[in-house]
Design an enzyme around this catalytic site. Structure first.
Site, PDB file in Angstrom:
ATOM      1  N   PRO A 106       1.535  53.420 -28.205  1.00 38.16           N
ATOM      2  CA  PRO A 106       1.456  53.061 -29.627  1.00 38.16           C
ATOM      3  C   PRO A 106       0.656  51.792 -29.839  1.00 38.16           C
ATOM      4  O   PRO A 106       0.745  50.847 -29.050  1.00 38.16           O
ATOM      5  CB  PRO A 106       2.926  52.869 -30.020  1.00 38.16           C
ATOM      6  CG  PRO A 106       3.664  53.777 -29.096  1.00 38.16           C
ATOM      7  CD  PRO A 106       2.913  53.703 -27.784  1.00 38.16           C
ATOM      8  N   CYS A 107      -0.118  51.780 -30.905  1.00 37.62           N
ATOM      9  CA  CYS A 107      -1.134  50.737 -31.053  1.00 37.62           C
ATOM     10  C   CYS A 107      -0.896  49.713 -32.148  1.00 37.62           C
ATOM     11  O   CYS A 107      -1.794  48.912 -32.401  1.00 37.62           O
ATOM     12  CB  CYS A 107      -2.491  51.404 -31.316  1.00 37.62           C
ATOM     13  SG  CYS A 107      -2.506  52.452 -32.800  1.00 37.62           S
ATOM     14  N   PRO A 108       0.240  49.636 -32.855  1.00 43.85           N
ATOM     15  CA  PRO A 108       0.334  48.659 -33.939  1.00 43.85           C
ATOM     16  C   PRO A 108       0.014  47.242 -33.528  1.00 43.85           C
ATOM     17  O   PRO A 108      -0.623  46.495 -34.260  1.00 43.85           O
ATOM     18  CB  PRO A 108       1.796  48.787 -34.398  1.00 43.85           C
ATOM     19  CG  PRO A 108       2.182  50.169 -34.054  1.00 43.85           C
ATOM     20  CD  PRO A 108       1.456  50.471 -32.773  1.00 43.85           C
ATOM     21  N   PHE A 110      -1.958  46.271 -31.187  1.00 39.02           N
ATOM     22  CA  PHE A 110      -3.354  46.115 -30.780  1.00 39.02           C
ATOM     23  C   PHE A 110      -4.275  45.972 -31.988  1.00 39.02           C
ATOM     24  O   PHE A 110      -5.350  45.416 -31.887  1.00 39.02           O
ATOM     25  CB  PHE A 110      -3.808  47.318 -29.956  1.00 39.02           C
ATOM     26  CG  PHE A 110      -3.075  47.477 -28.660  1.00 39.02           C
ATOM     27  CD1 PHE A 110      -2.640  46.375 -27.954  1.00 39.02           C
ATOM     28  CD2 PHE A 110      -2.821  48.736 -28.149  1.00 39.02           C
ATOM     29  CE1 PHE A 110      -1.968  46.523 -26.749  1.00 39.02           C
ATOM     30  CE2 PHE A 110      -2.158  48.898 -26.952  1.00 39.02           C
ATOM     31  CZ  PHE A 110      -1.725  47.784 -26.252  1.00 39.02           C
TER      32      PHE A 110
END
Length: 506
Positions: A106-108, A110
């Site tokens: 999951p990228c939040p 980043f």
């Protein structure tokens, strides 16, 4: 006894299909693309309950009930180890089962957008470094260490290359190289590979050195002129990567090389969704607010000849629909919004929509004044009338909040919050005056029409927005399988009407 890597390479050399496990699988965009290339699907790991069930519905629907439920149940990768996971799927020898590992942590944390939303940022500007979501690539690497795949693919947002001024991709590569893998990474855009959406992604591919192979990223098949914002995002992500300098730090970054052959134009929004039926019930009151369940079917338009891309979405082997569409559902909004959607021009963003709303409001005030009715600015009556015409968001702060799609271009990036705020993708047909349906969003992500989404409309939108486009995944998978000596079909991209149908392996 052969080491797991050697055992797997021998099995692949005998012509057996590669076995794939998808971490942070979502509903299965990467899974579907690799399945089309020739992989057998071992399973997926996904925390979201609806996405996990969607993955099982589409890839494990033929299993006996207890095994199906093991696949459908949500799984927390931070507490579920690889061996326990595979045993829950009925696999007795986990070390020998997974040839290819894929996934996108999951990228939040980043993304610059996600970092700005973390509460701690208001108290400490570097707090995003401590967001536990930013550490989810560590369990991914633990799965690599334990399962010893022959190859792996990691997907994420471009900002992983500039994580607080640090190139996190290089750190990941160093760990993987210590485990015996040869790594390369790059940035790709889905629109360059036949997806009707401009979606920029980070891709890392690693092959174990025992395979004696090096991965080459596929050349783009489509020529796309991207808006300036996409190039700006790429420039920020690549800020710390220096190429062509003998004194620069070592990097595993490989820029994508465009084909010298004349590339074809991108697949457009119109090609992707024009054959889907019109929706106007929100304008006459027959579509009301509330949860949308996919229990009503509609037929394809009979007055529109489907494009090659649309026919691919209809005829994807293993995911053919039943001739009807069950999830062509939209959000119910306000009459104010429908009025603006109808009046907006294709390509208009929120500042233009806001200016249009102000003009329509002023015209209505003048009409009321001619009829002898006067509204005093600042009065409750004036403010109520204004709210019926002008949306409340500051156009200086939310320039991309609204956008009316153009039928002759790829769509802008679909986001995970599409279910709660789909104004970023307003339908180009002014007579329909609406936002995207679930099936239209799926088409723009290149999910075939027979692909099922668990839950109601909002969870389905979230699954679609979070997914890797299957056609992009397929384009990346084909050269990887080729390097592993696996016979894979050519990556799927529509050259002409004669190539609208494909077959998924198995």
């Amino acid at each position: 006894m052969l080491r797991p890597i050697e055992y797997k390479l021998n099995r692949l050399a005998r012509g057996e299909r590669p076995r794939l496990l998808d971490l942070f699988s979502g509903c299965g965009g990467l899974t579907l693309g690799f399945q089309l290339a020739g992989c057998e699907i071992v399973g997926g790991v996904e925390f979201d309950e609806h996405a996990s069930r969607s993955h099982a519905l589409n890839f494990h629907h033929g299993l006996r009930p207890e095994l199906f439920e093991a696949h459908a149940a949500p799984k927390d990768i931070t507490v579920t180890g690889p061996h326990a996971l595979l045993r829950s799927f009925g696999i007795k020898k986990p070390d020998h089962e997974v040839d290819i590992l894929v996934g996108g942590p999951p990228c939040p944390a980043f993304t610059r957008v996600g970092r700005a939303k973390l509460r701690e940022v208001h108290e400490h500007p570097e707090a995003f470094r401590h967001d536990p979501r930013a550490k989810l690539y560590l369990p991914y690497l633990e799965y690599v260490k334990e399962l010893k795949p022959v190859a792996l693919l990691m997907e994420n947002v471009p900002d992983i290359l500039n994580f607080g001024g640090h190139n996190l991709a290089e750190e990941v590569c160093e760990i993987l190289e210590g485990l015996g893998y040869r790594c390369r990474y790059t940035l790709v855009n889905a629109a360059n590979y036949g997806v009707p959406q401009m979606r920029e992604r980070f891709i890392l591919v690693a092959i174990h050195e025992a395979a004696g192979a090096y991965y080459s990223f596929p050349m783009p098949t489509r020529k796309v002129i991207f808006p300036s914002g996409y190039q700006g995002t790429r420039d920020v992500a690549l800020k710390h990567i220096v190429l062509g300098d003998l004194f620069a730090p070592k990097t595993r970054y490989v820029p994508i090389v465009e084909s010298k052959r004349k590339s074809r134009p991108p697949v457009t929004v119109g090609e992707a969704i024009a054959d889907l039926p019109s929706i106007t019930g929100h304008l006459d009151g027959t579509i009301r607010r509330g949860a949308r369940r996919f229990d009503e079917a509609v037929a394809y338009r009979s007055d529109v000849t489907p494009s090659a891309y649309a026919r691919l979405m209809r005829t994807w082997s293993g995911f053919k629909g039943d001739g009807q569409i069950w999830d062509h559902s939209i959000r119910s909004l306000s009459d104010r919004d429908y009025r603006l959607f109808r009046a907006m021009k294709c390509g208009d963003d929120y500042p233009k929509a806001y200016a249009l709303a102000e003009r329509l409001f002023t015209e209505h005030l003048a009409k009321e004044k001619r009829a002898g009715r006067h509204f005093e600015p600042g009065s409750p009556e004036y403010e109520e009338l204004r709210s019926n015409y002008v949306p409340p968001y500051d156009p200086g702060k939310f320039p991309n909040k609204w956008r009316k799609m153009a039928p002759d271009e790829p769509a802008r990036t679909l986001m995970a919050h599409l279910g709660k705020d789909s104004y970023s993708h307003i339908h180009y047909d002014s007579d329909q005056a609406r936002v995207l349906s679930v099936r239209e969003a799926a088409r723009l992500q290149s999910f075939p029409d027979g692909f099922k989404f668990s839950g109601t409309m909002n969870p389905a939108f979230r699954q679609i927005g979070n997914a890797v486009p299957p056609l992009l995944a397929n384009a990346l998978a084909e050269p990887l399988l080729k390097e592993l000596g696996v016979h894979a079909g050519a990556p799927v991209d529509i050259h002409d009407d004669s190539k609208a149908q494909v077959s998924a392996a198995g």
